[in-house]
Design a protein around this motif. Structure first.
Motif, PDB file in Angstrom:
ATOM      1  N   GLN A 266       1.817  15.290 -11.234  1.00 20.09           N
ATOM      2  CA  GLN A 266       1.807  15.631 -12.660  1.00 20.09           C
ATOM      3  C   GLN A 266       0.405  15.961 -13.171  1.00 20.09           C
ATOM      4  O   GLN A 266       0.227  16.254 -14.359  1.00 20.09           O
ATOM      5  CB  GLN A 266       2.363  14.456 -13.463  1.00 20.09           C
ATOM      6  CG  GLN A 266       3.794  14.083 -13.120  1.00 20.09           C
ATOM      7  CD  GLN A 266       4.235  12.792 -13.796  1.00 20.09           C
ATOM      8  OE1 GLN A 266       3.973  12.569 -14.989  1.00 20.09           O
ATOM      9  NE2 GLN A 266       4.894  11.926 -13.063  1.00 20.09           N
ATOM     10  N   GLY A 267      -0.585  15.913 -12.296  1.00 23.20           N
ATOM     11  CA  GLY A 267      -1.959  16.174 -12.715  1.00 23.20           C
ATOM     12  C   GLY A 267      -2.553  15.040 -13.524  1.00 23.20           C
ATOM     13  O   GLY A 267      -3.483  15.242 -14.309  1.00 23.20           O
ATOM     14  N   LYS A 268      -2.028  13.832 -13.332  1.00 23.09           N
ATOM     15  CA  LYS A 268      -2.476  12.681 -14.108  1.00 23.09           C
ATOM     16  C   LYS A 268      -3.022  11.568 -13.221  1.00 23.09           C
ATOM     17  O   LYS A 268      -2.917  10.391 -13.528  1.00 23.09           O
ATOM     18  CB  LYS A 268      -1.318  12.136 -14.954  1.00 23.09           C
ATOM     19  CG  LYS A 268      -0.732  13.146 -15.939  1.00 23.09           C
ATOM     20  CD  LYS A 268       0.424  12.534 -16.708  1.00 23.09           C
ATOM     21  CE  LYS A 268       1.012  13.520 -17.708  1.00 23.09           C
ATOM     22  NZ  LYS A 268       2.163  12.942 -18.468  1.00 23.09           N
ATOM     23  N   GLY A 269      -3.632  11.961 -12.104  1.00 22.61           N
ATOM     24  CA  GLY A 269      -4.127  10.968 -11.164  1.00 22.61           C
ATOM     25  C   GLY A 269      -5.082   9.964 -11.768  1.00 22.61           C
ATOM     26  O   GLY A 269      -5.068   8.783 -11.408  1.00 22.61           O
ATOM     27  N   ASP A 270      -5.906  10.396 -12.702  1.00 25.17           N
ATOM     28  CA  ASP A 270      -6.892   9.495 -13.319  1.00 25.17           C
ATOM     29  C   ASP A 270      -6.241   8.417 -14.177  1.00 25.17           C
ATOM     30  O   ASP A 270      -6.887   7.423 -14.521  1.00 25.17           O
ATOM     31  CB  ASP A 270      -7.877  10.289 -14.168  1.00 25.17           C
ATOM     32  CG  ASP A 270      -8.812  11.148 -13.316  1.00 25.17           C
ATOM     33  OD1 ASP A 270      -8.955  10.843 -12.120  1.00 25.17           O
ATOM     34  OD2 ASP A 270      -9.381  12.125 -13.848  1.00 25.17           O
ATOM     35  N   GLU A 271      -4.971   8.616 -14.521  1.00 26.76           N
ATOM     36  CA  GLU A 271      -4.269   7.628 -15.338  1.00 26.76           C
ATOM     37  C   GLU A 271      -3.674   6.498 -14.504  1.00 26.76           C
ATOM     38  O   GLU A 271      -3.203   5.497 -15.058  1.00 26.76           O
ATOM     39  CB  GLU A 271      -3.159   8.315 -16.152  1.00 26.76           C
ATOM     40  CG  GLU A 271      -3.681   9.346 -17.149  1.00 26.76           C
ATOM     41  CD  GLU A 271      -2.552  10.001 -17.930  1.00 26.76           C
ATOM     42  OE1 GLU A 271      -1.444   9.425 -17.974  1.00 26.76           O
ATOM     43  OE2 GLU A 271      -2.768  11.095 -18.482  1.00 26.76           O
TER      44      GLU A 271
ATOM     45  N   TYR B 283       0.992   6.641  -6.821  1.00 24.09           N
ATOM     46  CA  TYR B 283      -0.120   7.545  -7.127  1.00 24.09           C
ATOM     47  C   TYR B 283       0.291   9.003  -6.915  1.00 24.09           C
ATOM     48  O   TYR B 283      -0.128   9.885  -7.681  1.00 24.09           O
ATOM     49  CB  TYR B 283      -1.342   7.221  -6.264  1.00 24.09           C
ATOM     50  CG  TYR B 283      -2.536   8.045  -6.678  1.00 24.09           C
ATOM     51  CD1 TYR B 283      -3.334   7.644  -7.751  1.00 24.09           C
ATOM     52  CD2 TYR B 283      -2.849   9.243  -6.044  1.00 24.09           C
ATOM     53  CE1 TYR B 283      -4.413   8.409  -8.167  1.00 24.09           C
ATOM     54  CE2 TYR B 283      -3.921  10.017  -6.455  1.00 24.09           C
ATOM     55  CZ  TYR B 283      -4.700   9.594  -7.517  1.00 24.09           C
ATOM     56  OH  TYR B 283      -5.755  10.362  -7.943  1.00 24.09           O
ATOM     57  N   ALA B 284       1.101   9.261  -5.892  1.00 26.91           N
ATOM     58  CA  ALA B 284       1.560  10.624  -5.633  1.00 26.91           C
ATOM     59  C   ALA B 284       2.323  11.179  -6.834  1.00 26.91           C
ATOM     60  O   ALA B 284       2.211  12.372  -7.161  1.00 26.91           O
ATOM     61  CB  ALA B 284       2.440  10.656  -4.385  1.00 26.91           C
TER      62      ALA B 284
ATOM     63  N   ILE C 167      -6.595   5.503  -1.240  1.00 27.51           N
ATOM     64  CA  ILE C 167      -5.431   6.329  -1.580  1.00 27.51           C
ATOM     65  C   ILE C 167      -5.857   7.481  -2.481  1.00 27.51           C
ATOM     66  O   ILE C 167      -5.535   8.650  -2.230  1.00 27.51           O
ATOM     67  CB  ILE C 167      -4.348   5.477  -2.273  1.00 27.51           C
ATOM     68  CG1 ILE C 167      -3.765   4.455  -1.292  1.00 27.51           C
ATOM     69  CG2 ILE C 167      -3.248   6.366  -2.843  1.00 27.51           C
ATOM     70  CD1 ILE C 167      -2.867   3.431  -1.930  1.00 27.51           C
ATOM     71  N   LYS C 168      -6.612   7.142  -3.515  1.00 20.68           N
ATOM     72  CA  LYS C 168      -7.078   8.169  -4.454  1.00 20.68           C
ATOM     73  C   LYS C 168      -8.000   9.168  -3.750  1.00 20.68           C
ATOM     74  O   LYS C 168      -7.914  10.386  -3.974  1.00 20.68           O
ATOM     75  CB  LYS C 168      -7.805   7.522  -5.629  1.00 20.68           C
ATOM     76  CG  LYS C 168      -8.170   8.483  -6.758  1.00 20.68           C
ATOM     77  CD  LYS C 168      -8.800   7.741  -7.926  1.00 20.68           C
ATOM     78  CE  LYS C 168      -9.005   8.667  -9.124  1.00 20.68           C
ATOM     79  NZ  LYS C 168      -9.815   9.856  -8.809  1.00 20.68           N
TER      80      LYS C 168
ATOM     81  N   VAL D 232       0.836  -1.207   0.000  1.00 21.62           N
ATOM     82  CA  VAL D 232       0.000   0.000   0.000  1.00 21.62           C
ATOM     83  C   VAL D 232       0.866   1.251   0.000  1.00 21.62           C
ATOM     84  O   VAL D 232       0.567   2.235  -0.687  1.00 21.62           O
ATOM     85  CB  VAL D 232      -0.960  -0.010   1.199  1.00 21.62           C
ATOM     86  CG1 VAL D 232      -1.711   1.319   1.309  1.00 21.62           C
ATOM     87  CG2 VAL D 232      -1.954  -1.167   1.068  1.00 21.62           C
ATOM     88  N   HIS D 233       1.967   1.235   0.737  1.00 21.36           N
ATOM     89  CA  HIS D 233       2.873   2.387   0.748  1.00 21.36           C
ATOM     90  C   HIS D 233       3.441   2.644  -0.655  1.00 21.36           C
ATOM     91  O   HIS D 233       3.499   3.791  -1.105  1.00 21.36           O
ATOM     92  CB  HIS D 233       4.024   2.151   1.732  1.00 21.36           C
ATOM     93  CG  HIS D 233       3.705   2.547   3.138  1.00 21.36           C
ATOM     94  ND1 HIS D 233       2.827   1.836   3.921  1.00 21.36           N
ATOM     95  CD2 HIS D 233       4.138   3.592   3.895  1.00 21.36           C
ATOM     96  CE1 HIS D 233       2.742   2.416   5.113  1.00 21.36           C
ATOM     97  NE2 HIS D 233       3.521   3.482   5.119  1.00 21.36           N
ATOM     98  N   LYS D 234       3.844   1.580  -1.320  1.00 21.97           N
ATOM     99  CA  LYS D 234       4.404   1.736  -2.663  1.00 21.97           C
ATOM    100  C   LYS D 234       3.348   2.231  -3.637  1.00 21.97           C
ATOM    101  O   LYS D 234       3.634   3.050  -4.524  1.00 21.97           O
ATOM    102  CB  LYS D 234       4.990   0.396  -3.141  1.00 21.97           C
ATOM    103  CG  LYS D 234       6.252  -0.011  -2.394  1.00 21.97           C
ATOM    104  CD  LYS D 234       6.767  -1.369  -2.862  1.00 21.97           C
ATOM    105  CE  LYS D 234       8.016  -1.774  -2.093  1.00 21.97           C
ATOM    106  NZ  LYS D 234       8.484  -3.132  -2.493  1.00 21.97           N
TER     107      LYS D 234
END
Length: 227
Positions: free
Chosen positions: A90-95, A84-85, A106-107, A77-79
């Protein structure tokens, strides 16, 4: 120096000194709830498979197997949160996607709390008091800057507050590439983010008395000095 120091056998080697990790120090604190949990897990193993766990030694081994699973889960989960961070910055969380049951939490944390990441996965060191440990995030959330630690257990236990406060009281920060930042800007507070397997998270702002951690550090060194 190349790269951040790596924990080995509960210690970080920095400038020729072996500094105990914060979590290693905190193991000195008695945890009666953990003892009760261990006893229940051993009893459960025997009841479920009395043939396999037919000796006290085998029943005890079942506890360590469960503990190893929890450790592996926490590391995974940490990894995943670190990955995700990277996308989030980069503003690409949805990817970034994952089937891991903790991923939604996390999200949700990043989408809800909107941390302004200053540093992630860094080593915090207090050379004067003699300890070190990793911070998952140093970030601004709202008007305050936090040292943030991720957890995946059942709850935020009291020792977690001492842990995060010890990180907050560090006097040096070491980045992943080994760069050192002395007297890094002190975070105004600490926080624990508890990721849950139902896809949610809990944010807990932590406050604690640093002298309690230092007392544990003294007791830790006393025990280690015993013949």
């Amino acid at each position: 120096m190349t790269g951040a120091p790596v924990r080995k056998m509960g210690y970080y080697e920095i400038d020729g000194r072996f500094l105990p990790s914060v979590t290693t120090v905190l193991k000195i604190i008695d945890k009666p709830a953990l003892m009760n949990w261990a006893a229940k897990q051993a009893a459960k193993a025997v009841l479920m498979d009395p043939v396999k766990y037919d000796t006290p030694e085998k029943a005890a081994a079942a506890i360590y197997s469960i503990s190893d699973t929890a450790t592996t889960r926490g590391s995974t989960v940490h990894k995943l949160a670190e990955l995700y961070a990277d996308f989030y910055v980069q503003g690409k969380g949805d990817e970034c996607t994952s089937e891991n049951p903790y991923f939604k939490g996390i999200k949700a944390f990043f989408d809800t709390m909107r941390p302004e990441i200053i540093h992630k996965e860094v080593r915090l060191v207090n050379m004067e008091q003699g300890y070190a440990g990793p911070a998952d995030l140093i970030a601004k959330v709202g008007p305050k800057t936090f040292v943030i630690d991720y957890k995946t257990g059942k709850a935020v236990y009291p020792e977690a507050r001492l842990q995060v406060e010890a990180y907050r009281q560090a006097t040096m920060l070491i980045l992943q590439d080994g760069t050192r930042i002395s007297r890094y800007p002190m975070a105004e507070s600490g926080a624990v983010v508890l990721f849950k397997d139902d896809g949610t998270f809990a944010w807990t702002e932590t406050t604690s008395d640093h002298t309690a951690f230092l007392a544990a550090l003294i007791l830790f060194h006393w025990r280690e000095s015993l013949p």
